[in-house]
Design a protein around this motif. Structure first.
Motif, PDB file in Angstrom:
ATOM      1  N   UNK A  33       1.323  -1.490  -0.167  1.00  0.00           N
ATOM      2  CA  UNK A  33      -0.003   0.198  -0.124  1.00  0.00           C
ATOM      3  C   UNK A  33       1.314   0.753   0.142  1.00  0.00           C
ATOM      4  N   UNK A  34       0.129   2.427  -0.455  1.00  0.00           N
ATOM      5  CA  UNK A  34       0.856   4.003  -0.489  1.00  0.00           C
ATOM      6  C   UNK A  34       1.313   3.991   0.736  1.00  0.00           C
ATOM      7  N   UNK A  35       2.345   5.328   0.807  1.00  0.00           N
ATOM      8  CA  UNK A  35       2.807   6.124   2.656  1.00  0.00           C
ATOM      9  C   UNK A  35       2.863   7.233   1.833  1.00  0.00           C
ATOM     10  N   UNK A  36       3.200   7.764   2.878  1.00  0.00           N
ATOM     11  CA  UNK A  36       2.752   9.532   3.053  1.00  0.00           C
ATOM     12  C   UNK A  36       4.195   9.829   2.295  1.00  0.00           C
ATOM     13  N   UNK A  37       4.940   9.455   2.044  1.00  0.00           N
ATOM     14  CA  UNK A  37       6.600   9.462   1.286  1.00  0.00           C
ATOM     15  C   UNK A  37       7.160   9.054  -0.110  1.00  0.00           C
ATOM     16  N   UNK A  38       5.225   8.349  -0.217  1.00  0.00           N
ATOM     17  CA  UNK A  38       6.471   7.644  -1.774  1.00  0.00           C
ATOM     18  C   UNK A  38       6.761   8.793  -2.395  1.00  0.00           C
ATOM     19  N   UNK A  39       6.504  10.244  -2.339  1.00  0.00           N
ATOM     20  CA  UNK A  39       6.820  10.998  -3.162  1.00  0.00           C
ATOM     21  C   UNK A  39       8.015  11.458  -3.515  1.00  0.00           C
ATOM     22  N   UNK A  40       8.727  11.389  -2.181  1.00  0.00           N
ATOM     23  CA  UNK A  40      10.238  11.297  -1.596  1.00  0.00           C
ATOM     24  C   UNK A  40      10.817  10.641  -1.148  1.00  0.00           C
ATOM     25  N   UNK A  41      10.375   9.585  -1.685  1.00  0.00           N
ATOM     26  CA  UNK A  41      11.056   8.397  -2.030  1.00  0.00           C
ATOM     27  C   UNK A  41      11.897   7.727  -3.318  1.00  0.00           C
ATOM     28  N   UNK A  42      13.224   7.368  -3.503  1.00  0.00           N
ATOM     29  CA  UNK A  42      13.654   7.049  -5.010  1.00  0.00           C
ATOM     30  C   UNK A  42      12.917   6.058  -5.263  1.00  0.00           C
ATOM     31  N   UNK A  43      12.814   4.917  -4.889  1.00  0.00           N
ATOM     32  CA  UNK A  43      11.440   3.672  -5.411  1.00  0.00           C
ATOM     33  C   UNK A  43      10.900   3.848  -4.034  1.00  0.00           C
ATOM     34  N   UNK A  44       9.046   2.984  -4.390  1.00  0.00           N
ATOM     35  CA  UNK A  44       9.352   2.120  -3.932  1.00  0.00           C
ATOM     36  C   UNK A  44       8.411   0.754  -4.703  1.00  0.00           C
ATOM     37  N   UNK A  45       8.572  -0.430  -3.315  1.00  0.00           N
ATOM     38  CA  UNK A  45       8.612  -1.496  -3.844  1.00  0.00           C
ATOM     39  C   UNK A  45       7.290  -2.331  -3.072  1.00  0.00           C
ATOM     40  N   UNK A  46       5.858  -2.390  -3.988  1.00  0.00           N
ATOM     41  CA  UNK A  46       5.218  -2.821  -3.932  1.00  0.00           C
ATOM     42  C   UNK A  46       4.776  -4.001  -3.115  1.00  0.00           C
ATOM     43  N   UNK A  47       5.031  -4.464  -1.988  1.00  0.00           N
ATOM     44  CA  UNK A  47       4.696  -5.948  -1.466  1.00  0.00           C
ATOM     45  C   UNK A  47       5.117  -6.248  -0.060  1.00  0.00           C
ATOM     46  N   UNK A  48       5.167  -7.794   0.197  1.00  0.00           N
ATOM     47  CA  UNK A  48       5.578  -7.505   2.154  1.00  0.00           C
ATOM     48  C   UNK A  48       6.757  -8.213   2.048  1.00  0.00           C
ATOM     49  N   UNK A  49       6.494  -7.799   3.148  1.00  0.00           N
ATOM     50  CA  UNK A  49       8.243  -7.863   3.793  1.00  0.00           C
ATOM     51  C   UNK A  49       8.841  -8.921   3.385  1.00  0.00           C
ATOM     52  N   UNK A  50       8.332  -9.583   3.835  1.00  0.00           N
ATOM     53  CA  UNK A  50       9.469 -11.391   3.620  1.00  0.00           C
ATOM     54  C   UNK A  50       9.867 -11.368   2.892  1.00  0.00           C
ATOM     55  N   UNK A  51       8.601 -11.503   1.490  1.00  0.00           N
ATOM     56  CA  UNK A  51       9.287 -11.914   0.508  1.00  0.00           C
ATOM     57  C   UNK A  51      10.695 -10.965  -0.140  1.00  0.00           C
ATOM     58  N   UNK A  52      10.279 -10.028  -0.153  1.00  0.00           N
ATOM     59  CA  UNK A  52      10.764  -8.806  -0.439  1.00  0.00           C
ATOM     60  C   UNK A  52      12.013  -8.586   0.231  1.00  0.00           C
ATOM     61  N   UNK A  53      12.134  -8.379   1.514  1.00  0.00           N
ATOM     62  CA  UNK A  53      13.806  -8.472   1.812  1.00  0.00           C
ATOM     63  C   UNK A  53      14.622  -9.657   2.226  1.00  0.00           C
ATOM     64  N   UNK A  54      13.926 -10.616   1.515  1.00  0.00           N
ATOM     65  CA  UNK A  54      14.582 -11.851   1.620  1.00  0.00           C
ATOM     66  C   UNK A  54      15.470 -11.802   0.576  1.00  0.00           C
TER      67      UNK A  54
END
Length: 273
Positions: free
Chosen positions: A242-263
Motif C-alpha cells: 500500500x501507499x505511504x505518505x513518503x512515496x513522492x519523496x522516496x527514490x523507489x517504492x516496492x509494492x509487496x510484503x516485507x518477508x519476500x521482498x527483504x529476503x
C-alpha cells in the motif's frame, strides 16, 4: 528492463543501509497492522487517561497481559531474518523500529532501537525502577487466578486485546514502592524519550541509503527520522503493501510484503555477483 525491485537492489548495493521498520514487517508473524487492509478499528490507550482513571488502567492491564502472552508466542519471519543476515554481513547501520515486539532481536539483529518502546519491560512511574515483564505477569496471574487466554483473541499491534472481564481485574503495583506500573511503551499523548530518538536518528544518519520496511509513515516519529535522510540527500527505498505518505519523496517504492521482498534484497546484496 528491470523490475522495481531490481531498481531498489541496484540503488542499495554498495551503500551502508539504515533501516526503519513498522508494523507491516510483523504481520507475517501473526501481529496485525494498524492501518493495513482488514486492520481492526480500535481506540489506543492515551497516557493521561491511563494516569487518571483506575478503570482505564484495569482495562488496559487486563488486555495487555493477555496480549503480551500472545506476543510471547509469535516467531520472527523471513523479513526479520533477512535484516539480521544483512546486519551480520555488515550491510546495515542498524534498525530503528516503530514496533514494540522483540522479533528483530529474536531473529538475530543486535543494533535495534525501539522508537515506541518495548512490551517486555515494565517501569514504576513513582520510583523509576524497571522490571522484566515475566515477573509482573506472574504477579498478575497470582492476583487474578481466574484470568485465562480466551479461545479467540484478536491481537493488536501494541500487544493489547479486548476482554469483557476487566472490571474484575486487580492491577499489579510496583514490587518495591507500591507505585503505579506502566509497560515501557510510548502511549498516545507521550513523547519519544530524547535519548531513544537520538539513538534512532544516529542509525539513520549513519546510512548512505535508508530502507523503510512495513510502515505507512503516518506516525510523526518515523517522518522525523526520514527528514534526517532527506536533508542529507540520502536515497530512501520503501517496501510496503500500500501507499505511504513518503512515496513522492522516496527514490523507489516496492509494492509487496516485507518477508519476500527483504529476503530477495538480502539474497541479492549478500550473495557474490
Amino acid at each position: 528492463m528491470g523490475t522495481v525491485l531490481d531498481t531498489a537492489i541496484d540503488l542499495l548495493r554498495g551503500r551502508r543501509i539504515a533501516v526503519l521498520t513498522g508494523a507491516g514487517i510483523s504481520t507475517d508473524s501473526g501481529i496485525p497492522d494498524y492501518r493495513g487492509e482488514g486492520a481492526p478499528r480500535r481506540t489506543p490507550m492515551v497516557f493521561d487517561t491511563f494516569l487518571s482513571s483506575e478503570d482505564a488502567r484495569r482495562r488496559y492491564w487486563a488486555g495487555s497481559h493477555l496480549g503480551w502472552r500472545s506476543f510471547a508466542s509469535v516467531h520472527p519471519n523471513d523479513g526479520h531474518r533477512a535484516l539480521a543476515h544483512m546486519e551480520e554481513a555488515g550491510l546495515i547501520t542498524g534498525i530503528a523500529t516503530q514496533n514494540v515486539d522483540d522479533l528483530h532481536e529474536r531473529a538475530g539483529s543486535a543494533n535495534v532501537t525501539h522508537v515506541h518502546g518495548r512490551l517486555h519491560t515494565v517501569s514504576c512511574l513513582r520510583c523509576g525502577r524497571t522490571f522484566d515483564r515475566h515477573r509482573i505477569a506472574d504477579e498478575i496471574e497470582r492476583l487474578n487466578p481466574w484470568i485465562a487466554m480466551p479461545e479467540q483473541v484478536r491481537l493488536q499491534p501494541d500487544g493489547d486485546v479486548e476482554i469483557d472481564a476487566s472490571q474484575e481485574f486487580e492491577v499489579p503495583s510496583c514490587p518495591v514502592c507500591g507505585g503505579m506500573l506502566k509497560p515501557d511503551v510510548v502511549f498516545f499523548g507521550e513523547t519519544v524519550p530524547p535519548q531513544v530518538f537520538a539513538e534512532a536518528r544516529d542509525i539513520i544518519a549513519a546510512g548512505d541509503a535508508v530502507l523503510v520496511a512495513g510502515s505507512s509513515l503516518v506516525v510523526n516519529s518515523g517522518t522525523r527520522l526520514l527528514e534526517v535522510a532527506r536533508r542529507a540527500d540520502v536515497p530512501i527505498v520503501i517496501v510496503n503493501r500500500g501507499e505511504t505518505r513518503w512515496d513522492a519523496r522516496s527514490a523507489v517504492r516496492v509494492e509487496g510484503g516485507t518477508s519476500e521482498t527483504l529476503s530477495a534484497i538480502a539474497d541479492a546484496l549478500i550473495a557474490p555477483f
